[in-house]
Structures are given as C-alpha cells and as structure tokens.
Design a protein around this motif. Structure first.
Motif, PDB file in Angstrom:
ATOM      1  N   ASP A 282       0.998  -1.262  -0.783  1.00 33.04           N
ATOM      2  CA  ASP A 282      -0.431  -0.366   0.018  1.00 33.04           C
ATOM      3  C   ASP A 282       0.665   1.313  -0.243  1.00 33.04           C
ATOM      4  O   ASP A 282       2.195   1.301  -0.097  1.00 33.04           O
ATOM      5  N   ALA A 283       0.124   2.000   0.002  1.00 27.89           N
ATOM      6  CA  ALA A 283       0.889   3.607   0.474  1.00 27.89           C
ATOM      7  C   ALA A 283       2.071   3.512   1.233  1.00 27.89           C
ATOM      8  O   ALA A 283       3.074   4.182   0.649  1.00 27.89           O
ATOM      9  N   SER A 284       1.692   3.175   2.667  1.00 24.76           N
ATOM     10  CA  SER A 284       3.215   3.317   3.212  1.00 24.76           C
ATOM     11  C   SER A 284       4.244   2.487   3.203  1.00 24.76           C
ATOM     12  O   SER A 284       5.250   2.918   3.111  1.00 24.76           O
ATOM     13  N   ASP A 285       3.620   0.976   2.339  1.00 22.97           N
ATOM     14  CA  ASP A 285       5.251   0.353   2.097  1.00 22.97           C
ATOM     15  C   ASP A 285       5.728   1.536   0.618  1.00 22.97           C
ATOM     16  O   ASP A 285       7.234   1.058   0.642  1.00 22.97           O
ATOM     17  N   ALA A 286       4.708   1.822  -0.025  1.00 27.41           N
ATOM     18  CA  ALA A 286       5.393   2.772  -0.886  1.00 27.41           C
ATOM     19  C   ALA A 286       6.448   3.337  -0.817  1.00 27.41           C
ATOM     20  O   ALA A 286       7.451   3.789  -1.596  1.00 27.41           O
ATOM     21  N   ARG A 287       6.045   4.321   0.070  1.00 27.14           N
ATOM     22  CA  ARG A 287       6.547   5.610   0.634  1.00 27.14           C
ATOM     23  C   ARG A 287       7.852   5.259   0.981  1.00 27.14           C
ATOM     24  O   ARG A 287       8.651   5.543   0.781  1.00 27.14           O
ATOM     25  N   GLU A 288       7.765   4.034   2.212  1.00 29.26           N
ATOM     26  CA  GLU A 288       9.229   3.939   2.571  1.00 29.26           C
ATOM     27  C   GLU A 288      10.450   3.082   1.249  1.00 29.26           C
ATOM     28  O   GLU A 288      11.008   3.364   1.743  1.00 29.26           O
ATOM     29  N   LEU A 289       9.961   1.935   0.232  1.00 27.26           N
ATOM     30  CA  LEU A 289      10.388   1.842  -0.888  1.00 27.26           C
ATOM     31  C   LEU A 289      10.951   3.195  -1.161  1.00 27.26           C
ATOM     32  O   LEU A 289      12.169   3.479  -1.551  1.00 27.26           O
ATOM     33  N   LEU A 290      10.530   3.401  -1.456  1.00 29.28           N
ATOM     34  CA  LEU A 290      10.675   4.954  -2.226  1.00 29.28           C
ATOM     35  C   LEU A 290      11.885   6.089  -1.585  1.00 29.28           C
ATOM     36  O   LEU A 290      12.635   6.408  -1.978  1.00 29.28           O
ATOM     37  N   ALA A 291      11.308   6.282   0.023  1.00 30.55           N
ATOM     38  CA  ALA A 291      12.560   7.326   0.591  1.00 30.55           C
ATOM     39  C   ALA A 291      13.540   6.642   0.864  1.00 30.55           C
ATOM     40  O   ALA A 291      14.476   7.560   0.695  1.00 30.55           O
ATOM     41  N   ALA A 292      13.747   4.608   1.232  1.00 30.32           N
ATOM     42  CA  ALA A 292      15.218   4.628   0.998  1.00 30.32           C
ATOM     43  C   ALA A 292      15.388   4.926  -0.263  1.00 30.32           C
ATOM     44  O   ALA A 292      17.157   4.317  -0.386  1.00 30.32           O
ATOM     45  N   ALA A 293      15.318   4.643  -1.283  1.00 31.91           N
ATOM     46  CA  ALA A 293      16.102   4.679  -2.469  1.00 31.91           C
ATOM     47  C   ALA A 293      15.634   5.960  -3.034  1.00 31.91           C
ATOM     48  O   ALA A 293      16.649   6.409  -4.132  1.00 31.91           O
ATOM     49  N   GLY A 294      16.184   7.202  -2.404  1.00 36.38           N
ATOM     50  CA  GLY A 294      16.499   8.135  -2.517  1.00 36.38           C
ATOM     51  C   GLY A 294      15.612   9.463  -3.461  1.00 36.38           C
ATOM     52  O   GLY A 294      15.863  10.176  -4.395  1.00 36.38           O
ATOM     53  N   LEU A 295      14.253   8.342  -3.334  1.00 40.44           N
ATOM     54  CA  LEU A 295      13.209   9.445  -4.662  1.00 40.44           C
ATOM     55  C   LEU A 295      12.261  10.334  -3.643  1.00 40.44           C
ATOM     56  O   LEU A 295      12.148   9.857  -2.616  1.00 40.44           O
ATOM     57  N   ASP A 296      11.783  11.010  -4.773  1.00 41.48           N
ATOM     58  CA  ASP A 296      10.495  12.080  -4.631  1.00 41.48           C
ATOM     59  C   ASP A 296       9.050  10.650  -3.901  1.00 41.48           C
ATOM     60  O   ASP A 296       8.099  10.723  -5.118  1.00 41.48           O
ATOM     61  N   ALA A 297       9.638  10.445  -2.426  1.00 41.56           N
ATOM     62  CA  ALA A 297       8.465   9.769  -2.674  1.00 41.56           C
ATOM     63  C   ALA A 297       6.736  10.400  -2.585  1.00 41.56           C
ATOM     64  O   ALA A 297       5.730   9.921  -2.715  1.00 41.56           O
ATOM     65  N   ASP A 298       6.286  12.223  -2.098  1.00 44.27           N
ATOM     66  CA  ASP A 298       5.369  12.479  -2.272  1.00 44.27           C
ATOM     67  C   ASP A 298       4.917  12.022  -4.187  1.00 44.27           C
ATOM     68  O   ASP A 298       3.377  12.187  -4.647  1.00 44.27           O
ATOM     69  N   ALA A 299       5.981  12.289  -4.749  1.00 45.57           N
ATOM     70  CA  ALA A 299       5.311  12.701  -5.883  1.00 45.57           C
ATOM     71  C   ALA A 299       5.087  11.360  -6.673  1.00 45.57           C
ATOM     72  O   ALA A 299       3.988  11.452  -7.665  1.00 45.57           O
ATOM     73  N   LEU A 300       5.771  10.735  -6.086  1.00 48.14           N
ATOM     74  CA  LEU A 300       5.365   9.260  -6.842  1.00 48.14           C
ATOM     75  C   LEU A 300       5.048   7.828  -5.724  1.00 48.14           C
ATOM     76  O   LEU A 300       3.535   6.767  -6.831  1.00 48.14           O
ATOM     77  N   VAL A 301       4.810   8.183  -5.188  1.00 52.54           N
ATOM     78  CA  VAL A 301       3.739   7.473  -3.418  1.00 52.54           C
ATOM     79  C   VAL A 301       2.389   6.550  -4.500  1.00 52.54           C
ATOM     80  O   VAL A 301       1.935   5.857  -4.378  1.00 52.54           O
ATOM     81  N   ARG A 302       1.625   8.251  -4.778  1.00 57.39           N
ATOM     82  CA  ARG A 302       0.087   8.370  -5.570  1.00 57.39           C
ATOM     83  C   ARG A 302      -0.094   7.190  -6.433  1.00 57.39           C
ATOM     84  O   ARG A 302      -0.936   6.440  -6.676  1.00 57.39           O
ATOM     85  N   ALA A 303       0.525   6.990  -7.285  1.00 56.84           N
ATOM     86  CA  ALA A 303       1.235   6.518  -8.275  1.00 56.84           C
ATOM     87  C   ALA A 303       1.516   4.659  -8.639  1.00 56.84           C
ATOM     88  O   ALA A 303       1.102   3.920  -9.136  1.00 56.84           O
ATOM     89  N   LEU A 304       2.565   4.822  -6.835  1.00 58.54           N
ATOM     90  CA  LEU A 304       2.918   3.665  -6.667  1.00 58.54           C
ATOM     91  C   LEU A 304       1.668   2.244  -5.663  1.00 58.54           C
ATOM     92  O   LEU A 304       1.898   1.084  -5.101  1.00 58.54           O
TER      93      LEU A 304
END
Length: 283
Positions: free
Chosen positions: A246-268
């Motif tokens: 879900d969104a919380s998992d996606a945010r954790e993945l994106l943040a650890a990868a150094g990506l813009d979580a806010d911009a991508l979390v909805r798409a993931l």
C-alpha cells in the motif's frame, strides 16, 4: 523486458555487490536486518529498501530447525516452498538461492531420496549457504555458482524450479524462463515467488538502480510475466498475488531509494505485489 549486454552487466554487478555485502554482514555476525543508513552496507539503503517486502515471510515453526544464519540471510518476497507441491524423491532447483533457506526447506520436503540444488552467482552467499547446509546436517543439497540466465545443468534434469524474489532482478527475463524450461523434465513445474506490478512503473522509479536491486524496478507486470511464461513454452501460466503493497509501503521503498516519495507514492499505491508464479512444462 530485455536490456543491452552492458546494462545487464551493470545490473548484475550491482546485484552481486549488494548481496555480497548482505552475506558478509551475516558471516560477521551482525545480521542482515542490522544494516542501517550510512553504514556502507548494501549501498546504505538496499536492505532497508527491501524490508517492506522481505519481512515476516517464514513463521517460527518453519525456521525452528534451521541455522540462524540461513534465516538472517533470507532476502526474498515469499516462501515458495510453502506453495510448491514438493514430493519425496524429487530434484528441486532454487534460482538465486542466497543463504540457502529455501534449499534447506526443500531438502527436508523431498527427503533423502530427493535432491535440492541452489544456484547463485555470489561467492559470499554461496559460502553462507554451504555453511548453513553443514550446520543443518543436510546431505541431499548442492550449491552451484552460476547465472540464472545460463543454468549450469543438463536438459531435463530437475522436477521443480523455485525462486524467491530473484527473477525480477535479471535484465534478461525471457532468457531466464527459457533456461528454466530447458532444465525442467517433461511435466516439471515452475513455482516461484516474485514481485510483480499491476501496471508499468513511472519512469523515475523504473530507472532507479537502487529500486531494481531492491526487487521493484525490474519487476514485470502480471500480463508481461504471464505472456513470457507462455512464450517460453509453459502451460497453465498462473500468477496468484500473495500481498499488495500500500501507500505506506511505497513511501518506505521510495524514501530509502532517495526518490521523491510525495511525487510517486500515489502512482505506486497498490501497484506493487508479491505473487506466486506457476507454470508447467508439457509432458
């Protein structure tokens, strides 16, 4: 779904380096889960990156009789041995066997008349796996060094192929499936756990090598995986989701990868899944 030879080498080198660091942490007694940001372990983020996908895969009963290092070195996304119908006397091949947890579990299920083989390209993981097999007293196991795109086994030599979140790491998945088909006996089963997607990733996530090594950016969509299985010759291609992130998992993945979580979390959100992937070689 395929990449150039140079890109394949880059992905393979990064995967090898990260999994080698994971193995060294286990061999040194620190444990895979202790990799912290800034430690230099697995490019600082990879184990933290995998955590939403790899945690809580095996229950305590399943792992009770296994060496602790086999459990610590597990970096998969499912438990293929719990879902594959392994039978006494069969030969099982684990693609990307890592620390050997699924090989040891398979060896237990196929019994003394069966055989469990692990294939891995990382010397450090092979060392962990062989140590774990010796600690477990497993005599019906073998670990081979090699690439899943070129399996060092004869045609029609195994009954079942399992894998735990490794196919997605390859830059040449059609070749992986062709090799799997080749080494399976007629009627043999392909039964792997892997990360799959509901739809293609946004470009920023797809191009992140950190996310690729973390089992996400290289993942196929459900339709792509099913198509490749069919094109490789498998019958009864089936993909059964086992967990949706879900969104919380996606945010954790994106943040650890150094990506813009806010911009991508909805798409993931809800687009990344762990799944059990099945296919059968014709008789």
């Amino acid at each position: 779904m395929t990449t150039t030879p140079d890109a394949l080498d880059t992905i393979r080198s990064q995967v090898r380096a990260n999994y080698a660091q994971s193995a060294l942490r286990v061999l040194e007694g620190a444990g895979a889960a202790s990799c912290a940001p800034g430690s230099g372990c697995c490019s600082d983020t990879t184990l933290e990156l995998r955590d939403p996908i790899t945690r809580n895969l095996y229950d305590a009963v399943t792992t009770a009789s296994l060496p602790e290092q086999a459990v610590l070195a597990s970096l998969g996304c499912g438990n293929p041995t719990a879902l594959a119908e392994l039978r006494a006397g069969e030969t099982v091949l684990d693609l990307g066997s890592g620390g050997g947890i699924d090989v040891l579990l398979s060896a237990r299920r196929v019994g003394p008349t069966g055989r469990a083989i692990g294939l891995d390209m990382t010397d450090e993981m092979l060392a962990v796996a062989r140590h774990n097999a010796a600690q477990a007293g497993a005599t019906n196991v073998e670990f081979l060094k090699g690439h899943i795109e070129s399996i060092p086994l004869p045609d029609a030599s195994v009954d079942v192929i399992i894998s735990n979140c490794v196919v997605n790491l390859s830059g040449d998945k059609p070749r992986v499936l062709a090799e799997a088909f080749r080494v399976l006996k007629p009627g043999g089963r392909f039964a792997v756990s892997d990360v799959v997607l509901q739809q293609p990733l946004p470009e920023a996530a797809r191009e992140s090598l950190a996310l690729w090594v973390g089992c996400v950016a290289g993942a196929l969509t459900i339709d792509e995986f099913r198509t490749l299985l069919t094109e490789a010759g498998f019958l009864d291609a089936d993909i059964e989701p086992t967990r949706v992130y879900d969104a919380s998992d996606a945010r954790e993945l994106l943040a650890a990868a150094g990506l813009d979580a806010d911009a991508l979390v909805r798409a993931l959100d809800g687009q990344v899944l762990s799944a059990f992937v099945r296919g059968r070689k014709p008789q």
